[in-house]
Structure formats: C-alpha cells, structure tokens
Write a protein that holds these residues in place. Structure first.
Motif, PDB file in Angstrom:
ATOM      1  N   LEU A 167       0.826  -1.205   0.000  1.00  0.00           N
ATOM      2  CA  LEU A 167       0.000   0.000   0.000  1.00  0.00           C
ATOM      3  C   LEU A 167       0.862   1.258   0.000  1.00  0.00           C
ATOM      4  N   VAL A 168       1.960   1.229   0.733  1.00  0.00           N
ATOM      5  CA  VAL A 168       2.891   2.357   0.728  1.00  0.00           C
ATOM      6  C   VAL A 168       3.495   2.533  -0.661  1.00  0.00           C
ATOM      7  N   LEU A 188       2.076   1.724  -3.478  1.00  0.00           N
ATOM      8  CA  LEU A 188       1.019   2.272  -4.323  1.00  0.00           C
ATOM      9  C   LEU A 188       0.871   3.768  -4.116  1.00  0.00           C
ATOM     10  N   GLN A 189       0.885   4.204  -2.872  1.00  0.00           N
ATOM     11  CA  GLN A 189       0.759   5.626  -2.582  1.00  0.00           C
ATOM     12  C   GLN A 189       1.970   6.399  -3.080  1.00  0.00           C
ATOM     13  N   GLY A 206       1.818   6.792  -6.879  1.00  0.00           N
ATOM     14  CA  GLY A 206       0.857   7.830  -7.258  1.00  0.00           C
ATOM     15  C   GLY A 206       1.390   9.220  -7.000  1.00  0.00           C
ATOM     16  N   ALA A 207       2.088   9.372  -5.870  1.00  0.00           N
ATOM     17  CA  ALA A 207       2.649  10.679  -5.539  1.00  0.00           C
ATOM     18  C   ALA A 207       3.800  11.063  -6.456  1.00  0.00           C
ATOM     19  N   SER A 261      -6.028   8.266  -6.827  1.00  0.00           N
ATOM     20  CA  SER A 261      -5.071   7.497  -6.029  1.00  0.00           C
ATOM     21  C   SER A 261      -5.344   7.684  -4.545  1.00  0.00           C
ATOM     22  N   PHE A 262      -5.717   8.881  -4.133  1.00  0.00           N
ATOM     23  CA  PHE A 262      -6.069   9.105  -2.733  1.00  0.00           C
ATOM     24  C   PHE A 262      -7.307   8.301  -2.354  1.00  0.00           C
ATOM     25  N   VAL A 269      -6.445   4.559  -2.073  1.00  0.00           N
ATOM     26  CA  VAL A 269      -5.740   4.218  -0.843  1.00  0.00           C
ATOM     27  C   VAL A 269      -6.716   4.140   0.321  1.00  0.00           C
TER      28      VAL A 269
END
Length: 84
Positions: free
Chosen positions: A32-33, A35-36, A39-40, A69-70, A73
């Motif tokens: 998950l980190v 993925l975030q 996206g960032a 993306s937000f 998550v």
C-alpha cells in the motif's frame, strides 16, 4: 522545454523504482505504501511532461490521478482494517 522533459523522465525512471519494489515485495501495508508512493511520484512527473510537450490539455490526467489514487488508498485501508 528540455529541462522539464528531463526532470519528468528522471522522476519516472529514478524515483519510481523504489515505489515499484515496495509494491511488489513485502506485506500488504508495504504494498500500500508503494502504491501511494507511485501515485505521488507519477502526478508531478506527468505534470512536467505535459508542460514540457506544451500540451496543456493533458493536465487533466495527472489531476484525476491525484484524486483517484487518494480515494483508492482509502478503499484499500478500509479493506485492510477488516483483517484479523
């Protein structure tokens, strides 16, 4: 123009590698980190590339990606919170 394209490509090539590594390895929270982080990193890279190519009509893609993306998550966190 060339500086913007170079900065965008450096973000895609250099900074996206750790995000992809986190997304492919580790536990669910590590993924998950990753993925975030991806996206960032992709949002500013796509913004730089759209300005570099001079196509302001392409700006809608990174802006939509930032919002989605937000939201994605948040959905994944909700699914992971139900785990024992």
């Amino acid at each position: 123009m060339t500086l913007l394209l170079g900065a965008g490509l450096v973000l895609i090539i250099g900074a996206l590698a750790p995000a992809v590594y986190l997304g492919l390895r580790g536990g669910p929270l590590d993924r998950l980190v990753g993925l975030q982080l991806s996206g960032a990193l992709l949002v500013p890279a796509m913004l730089l590339l759209s300005y570099g190519y001079g196509q302001t009509s392409y700006l809608i893609v990174p802006l939509v990606l930032a919002v989605l993306s937000f939201a994605g998550v948040l959905v994944f966190l909700r699914l992971l919170s139900d785990r024992p």
